[in-house]
Design a protein around this motif. Sequence first.
Motif, PDB file in Angstrom:
ATOM      1  N   SER A   1      11.302  -6.471  -2.494  1.00 35.75           N
ATOM      2  CA  SER A   1      10.235  -6.266  -3.048  1.00 35.75           C
ATOM      3  C   SER A   1       9.983  -6.858  -4.806  1.00 35.75           C
ATOM      4  O   SER A   1       8.971  -6.904  -5.308  1.00 35.75           O
TER       5      SER A   1
ATOM      6  N   TRP B   1       8.105  -1.520  -0.695  1.00 35.36           N
ATOM      7  CA  TRP B   1       7.215  -2.243  -0.132  1.00 35.36           C
ATOM      8  C   TRP B   1       7.928  -2.867   0.353  1.00 35.36           C
ATOM      9  O   TRP B   1       9.081  -3.363   0.673  1.00 35.36           O
TER      10      TRP B   1
ATOM     11  N   HIS C   1      -1.183 -10.792 -13.758  1.00 31.10           N
ATOM     12  CA  HIS C   1       0.177 -10.098 -13.139  1.00 31.10           C
ATOM     13  C   HIS C   1       0.536 -11.466 -12.937  1.00 31.10           C
ATOM     14  O   HIS C   1       2.353 -11.382 -12.377  1.00 31.10           O
TER      15      HIS C   1
ATOM     16  N   GLN D   1      -2.152   1.568  -2.374  1.00 28.99           N
ATOM     17  CA  GLN D   1      -1.585   1.889  -4.306  1.00 28.99           C
ATOM     18  C   GLN D   1      -1.401   0.604  -4.993  1.00 28.99           C
ATOM     19  O   GLN D   1      -1.963   0.285  -6.145  1.00 28.99           O
ATOM     20  N   THR D   2      -0.919  -0.248  -4.392  1.00 30.31           N
ATOM     21  CA  THR D   2      -0.948  -1.940  -4.564  1.00 30.31           C
ATOM     22  C   THR D   2      -2.209  -1.994  -5.200  1.00 30.31           C
ATOM     23  O   THR D   2      -1.669  -3.540  -5.971  1.00 30.31           O
TER      24      THR D   2
ATOM     25  N   LYS E   1       7.114  -5.682  -6.632  1.00 30.87           N
ATOM     26  CA  LYS E   1       5.709  -4.450  -5.703  1.00 30.87           C
ATOM     27  C   LYS E   1       6.709  -3.156  -5.709  1.00 30.87           C
ATOM     28  O   LYS E   1       8.528  -3.331  -6.607  1.00 30.87           O
ATOM     29  N   PRO E   2       6.865  -2.499  -5.119  1.00 30.55           N
ATOM     30  CA  PRO E   2       7.408  -0.550  -5.058  1.00 30.55           C
ATOM     31  C   PRO E   2       8.208  -0.780  -4.698  1.00 30.55           C
ATOM     32  O   PRO E   2       8.483  -2.440  -3.917  1.00 30.55           O
TER      33      PRO E   2
END
Length: 161
Positions: A100, A109, A66, A141-142, A105-106
Amino acid sequence: MEQNKKEKELLINHLFNASPELVFKAWTDPEQLKHWYAPDGCTIEFKSITVKEGGSFHSCIHDPIHGDCWIMGTYQEVVVPEKLVFSMVLTNEAGDSLRSVEAGKPEDWPEEILTTVTFKPVGNQTSVSLHQTVGEAIAKQTGAYQSWIKMFNKLDSIFKG
């Protein structure tokens, strides 16, 4: 999107086979942090770290899949060997805070997370309680939740040596 205050925040408890002094040191010594404070397959480097009230850190988790994740934070409370409270904000390498979503990130977040770690003696062991101001569901989830479990297991193996 505001986080629902009724949502359960991240809380993890773990029992380490070491004294509170040793476990606390593992959380505050950059040399020790390098060996466990990153998810599996990743490494961490500290651009700076000063563990004291008002002190701060700037770190990067290098993830081969990532990419890099830069984080800055401020130590709001440091009680040796009982408690650490610090903020965590996603940044770039220069230390500029990122939204985020800019950091991958979502959308929901949190822009800033407060982390509270308490260390309690239990016989010859230490019970560590980690609380973060992020919803448990989004942390799972993350992969953040799973990463903490794996990092705690890494720290366990260091104490078992």
